[in-house]
Scaffold this motif. Structure first.
Motif, PDB file in Angstrom:
ATOM      1  N   LEU A   1       2.736   9.973   1.761  1.00 17.56           N
ATOM      2  CA  LEU A   1       2.020   8.881   2.405  1.00 17.56           C
ATOM      3  C   LEU A   1       0.513   9.087   2.295  1.00 17.56           C
ATOM      4  N   PRO A   2      -0.262   7.996   2.410  1.00 15.98           N
ATOM      5  CA  PRO A   2      -1.721   8.126   2.368  1.00 15.98           C
ATOM      6  C   PRO A   2      -2.208   9.129   3.411  1.00 15.98           C
ATOM      7  N   VAL A   3      -3.249   9.829   3.094  1.00 17.27           N
ATOM      8  CA  VAL A   3      -3.860  10.858   3.937  1.00 17.27           C
ATOM      9  C   VAL A   3      -2.966  12.100   3.996  1.00 17.27           C
ATOM     10  N   VAL A   4      -1.696  11.917   4.350  1.00 18.68           N
ATOM     11  CA  VAL A   4      -0.783  13.057   4.441  1.00 18.68           C
ATOM     12  C   VAL A   4      -0.691  13.779   3.103  1.00 18.68           C
TER      13      VAL A   4
ATOM     14  N   VAL B   1      -1.342  17.723   2.332  1.00 18.93           N
ATOM     15  CA  VAL B   1      -0.285  18.566   1.770  1.00 18.93           C
ATOM     16  C   VAL B   1      -0.763  19.238   0.486  1.00 18.93           C
ATOM     17  N   SER B   2      -1.389  18.458  -0.385  1.00 23.87           N
ATOM     18  CA  SER B   2      -1.881  18.999  -1.650  1.00 23.87           C
ATOM     19  C   SER B   2      -2.901  20.108  -1.416  1.00 23.87           C
TER      20      SER B   2
ATOM     21  N   HIS C   1       1.056   7.254  -6.376  1.00 21.02           N
ATOM     22  CA  HIS C   1      -0.300   7.651  -6.740  1.00 21.02           C
ATOM     23  C   HIS C   1      -0.883   8.627  -5.716  1.00 21.02           C
ATOM     24  N   TYR C   2      -0.089   9.535  -5.238  1.00 22.68           N
ATOM     25  CA  TYR C   2      -0.565  10.529  -4.288  1.00 22.68           C
ATOM     26  C   TYR C   2      -1.096  11.749  -5.045  1.00 22.68           C
TER      27      TYR C   2
ATOM     28  N   ILE D   1       0.837  -1.208   0.000  1.00 23.98           N
ATOM     29  CA  ILE D   1       0.000   0.000   0.000  1.00 23.98           C
ATOM     30  C   ILE D   1       0.865   1.248   0.000  1.00 23.98           C
ATOM     31  N   ILE D   2       1.904   1.238   0.826  1.00 30.47           N
ATOM     32  CA  ILE D   2       2.803   2.391   0.892  1.00 30.47           C
ATOM     33  C   ILE D   2       3.493   2.601  -0.448  1.00 30.47           C
ATOM     34  N   ALA D   3       3.975   1.510  -1.040  1.00 30.05           N
ATOM     35  CA  ALA D   3       4.688   1.615  -2.314  1.00 30.05           C
ATOM     36  C   ALA D   3       3.785   2.167  -3.405  1.00 30.05           C
TER      37      ALA D   3
END
Length: 316
Positions: free
Chosen positions: A71-74, A78-79, A28-29, A21-23
């Motif tokens: 990272l997810p959510v973060v 940030v965006s 895909h952020y 998931i992290i990778a």
């Protein structure tokens, strides 16, 4: 298979899934784009160094993302923050602001930092190097003082003020229609009979102001019921050029404009329940477009604790 061994397998599988998931999320952020730098802010090196260290990550086109920003959510946070920050002002497109707006924005930046509103606490917790020290604030303040507008012993300014006042008195002999702002807020000549709320000076544009509160707003101030302010509150700010003599005494010069904040939490819910209006020159010409008033509340967000009102003489 023993129970403990089965738990180890499950834990390994879960860890593997987490790593996948992290990778995937790192690739895909939500995208933080990097628009071209059209006209970066030009200030002394010591001042720019502070801005680069403490502000550029959000308020420029030169955002540098760390691995944990993806990272997810973060990444979504940030965006969102970068997008909103650039809308407020962008150091990489500084030339898009007029000279007057550049000075106003610089003072706004200083005031937000001095009030502890910026940089955001969450940001400095992750990026401690972005914290602005007392010496940094001194550097910013000293620079901004060089941009201050003063009219010390300026006889031409005094003459302009006298001429303007004379012309204004002559205009008052005719019955004029009460001017109305583009958002429907009317000028209220009766403000002269309202309670004076405070007086202030603006160093960035060399003006002085007197603020008035209508009876509803004055009662709210006296009763410490200003967050939220009651509907029907009206605050008026009258702005003049500031004249100063050699002894430091100041007095009004030419009239600049009159500004209003009108409280109606439903009608103006898109701007925190406040309607804004401004009338320029002695002719009281309505200022701006509907969209421009959203910039007003963006600035007033700095004083949310006083119901989005600057310069209160009485606070809870």
């Amino acid at each position: 298979m023993k129970f403990s061994e089965r738990n180890k397998v499950i834990a390994a599988i879960m860890m593997g899934c987490f790593c996948v998931i992290i990778a995937v999320s790192l690739n895909h952020y939500p995208v933080v784009d990097h628009p071209p730098v059209t006209g970066e802010i030009q200030v002394p090196a010591a001042v720019k160094q502070i801005f680069v260290r403490s502000c550029f990550s959000c308020h420029s086109s030169q955002t540098e993302l760390k691995w944990y920003d993806k990272l997810p959510v973060v990444s979504a946070i940030v965006s969102r923050d970068v997008t909103e920050a650039r809308k407020r002002f962008n150091f990489s497109a500084w030339d898009s602001l007029s000279a007057a707006d550049q000075k106003v924005t610089l003072w706004e930046i200083y005031n937000m930092i001095n009030a502890g509103k910026m940089p955001l606490g969450l940001y400095t917790a992750i990026h401690p190097e972005a914290k602005v020290s007392a010496s940094d604030l001194s550097v910013l303040r000293n620079y901004l003082n060089t941009l201050s507008v003063t009219s010390i012993n300026d006889t031409s300014k005094e003459h302009e003020a006298i001429v303007q006042h004379s012309e204004w008195q002559q205009q008052q002999t005719a019955v004029n229609q009460v001017p109305v702002s583009v958002n429907g807020i009317k000028h209220r000549p009766e403000y002269r009979n309202w309670q004076v709320m405070s007086t202030t000076s603006r160093f960035d544009n060399g003006t002085m102001r007197v603020m008035y509160a209508n009876p509803i707003a004055a009662r709210a101030i006296n009763d410490h019921q200003i967050n939220p302010w009651p509907d029907g509150s009206v605050l008026t700010k009258v702005v003049w050029e500031k004249l100063e003599d050699k002894d430091g005494n100041v007095r009004p010069g030419k009239f600049v404009n009159i500004q209003y904040m009108v409280r109606d939490k439903e009608k103006y819910r898109d701007t925190e329940g406040w309607g804004f209006a401004r009338f320029d020159t002695p002719e009281l010409r309505p200022y701006g477009k509907l969209s421009s008033f959203k910039k007003c509340i963006a600035c007033h967000q700095a004083v949310k604790e006083t119901g989005f009102v600057f310069d209160l003489s009485t606070k809870k």
